[in-house]
Design an enzyme around this catalytic site. Structure first.
Site, PDB file in Angstrom:
ATOM      1  N   ARG A 179     -43.205  -5.886-100.095  1.00  0.00           N
ATOM      2  CA  ARG A 179     -42.944  -4.610-100.846  1.00  0.00           C
ATOM      3  C   ARG A 179     -44.095  -3.989-101.484  1.00  0.00           C
ATOM      4  O   ARG A 179     -44.078  -2.468-101.480  1.00  0.00           O
ATOM      5  CB  ARG A 179     -41.658  -5.239-101.825  1.00  0.00           C
ATOM      6  CG  ARG A 179     -40.581  -5.717-101.238  1.00  0.00           C
ATOM      7  CD  ARG A 179     -39.577  -6.059-102.276  1.00  0.00           C
ATOM      8  NE  ARG A 179     -38.853  -4.694-102.987  1.00  0.00           N
ATOM      9  CZ  ARG A 179     -38.116  -4.809-104.014  1.00  0.00           C
ATOM     10  NH1 ARG A 179     -37.952  -5.855-104.776  1.00  0.00           N
ATOM     11  NH2 ARG A 179     -37.959  -3.425-104.760  1.00  0.00           N
ATOM     12  N   CYS A 237     -42.434  -4.711-111.739  1.00  0.00           N
ATOM     13  CA  CYS A 237     -41.803  -5.406-110.594  1.00  0.00           C
ATOM     14  C   CYS A 237     -40.834  -4.282-109.948  1.00  0.00           C
ATOM     15  O   CYS A 237     -40.961  -3.269-109.934  1.00  0.00           O
ATOM     16  CB  CYS A 237     -40.733  -6.852-110.875  1.00  0.00           C
ATOM     17  SG  CYS A 237     -39.799  -6.683-112.069  1.00  0.00           S
TER      18      CYS A 237
END
Length: 282
Positions: A179, A237
């Site tokens: 990611r 995050c």
């Protein structure tokens, strides 16, 4: 103040003269709705069996605000958060222990919020519920009203602060490496990372049993990622949950760090913000 507690230590404290308030924050990031499957139900898991005396706390409703321009798990309204913690029995003068289903992310979010808002004694059960060897209970206790009043302190980053820290200090990206690199993005508008951020998946802070690596190993890991004694450190995050787990890992290592709660879900929602892709931080 230690940030984590073992199951053995918790069992001992629960039988002592000053047992901690015990919070069950079972939650997991789920894409089940998109696949047409039932979403994870933390309360149902809690009611099926929990550590005796634990009170359930709902991450989505009590540890976060409604999803929107500030991300998928923005800060909760602090008055509402304080009321939820008091209903759960949290008081300023009594220790708190938080656990989840074992991943540690949800428990870390509760730990971070309580610490950031001024509670002096909060710990996470290392390894979560799977580490507990005692009996489980289906009895749902009625907690005595607590007296905790949130009083926010330092340790919070916004988008501009995260961007600045990526240039002047160390900004760690706690998501999975793919990611970070922008190879896959199952949730947010676009893949990639904040320019200057360093890939540091929080899954690498724990062993196969879900328990944190020893503090010395964590210090070595963060040192290799560029964290030095004089560096200002921040974490983000996807939506401020797994990032809280990395802040907790840093605390275990003795390293203070700030959290960008909006994280990638907020950052990537604004097309005017720059996005970096690939393994290079820039």
């Amino acid at each position: 103040m230690r940030a984590i507690i073992t199951a053995t230590e918790l069992a001992h404290e629960l039988t002592g003269d000053r047992p901690p308030v015990l919070l069950d924050v079972r939650w997991q990031l789920s894409l089940a709705k998109a696949a047409g499957a039932p979403a994870f139900d933390g309360r149902a898991e809690y009611e099926a069996g929990h550590i005796p005396g634990a009170v359930f706390v709902d991450l989505d409703r009590e540890l976060a605000g409604a999803p929107g321009e500030h991300g998928r798990h923005p800060l909760p309204d602090l008055a509402e958060f304080g009321a939820a913690m008091r209903r759960a029995g949290v008081s300023a003068g009594r220790p708190v222990v938080v656990y989840d289903g074992g991943q540690g992310w949800a428990a870390a979010r509760a730990w971070w919020l309580l610490r950031w808002t001024g509670h002096p004694d909060v710990r996470v059960l290392d390894g979560g519920l799977p580490s507990w060897e005692g009996e489980l209970s289906t009895w749902v206790p009625e907690a005595a009203e607590g007296d905790f009043r949130p009083a926010p302190a330092a340790g919070l980053l916004d988008a501009d602060g995260a961007a600045a820290l990526a240039r002047a200090g160390v900004l760690l990206d706690a998501r999975a490496g793919e990611r970070y690199r922008g190879e896959v993005e199952p949730i947010d508008r676009v893949g990639g990372h904040i320019p200057g951020a360093v890939s540091a998946p929080t899954t690498e802070n724990v062993g196969p049993d879900g328990r944190f690596l020893p503090a010395a190993e964590l210090r070595d890991r963060f040192k290799a990622l560029g964290v030095s004694a004089d560096a200002e450190v921040g974490v983000y995050c996807g939506s401020g949950v797994s990032g809280a787990h990395e802040v907790l890992a840093l605390a275990v290592a003795g390293i203070p760090a700030a959290l960008y709660v909006g994280s990638w879900s907020e950052w990537s929602s604004d097309p005017s913000r720059p996005v970096a892709v690939g393994a290079d931080p820039q």
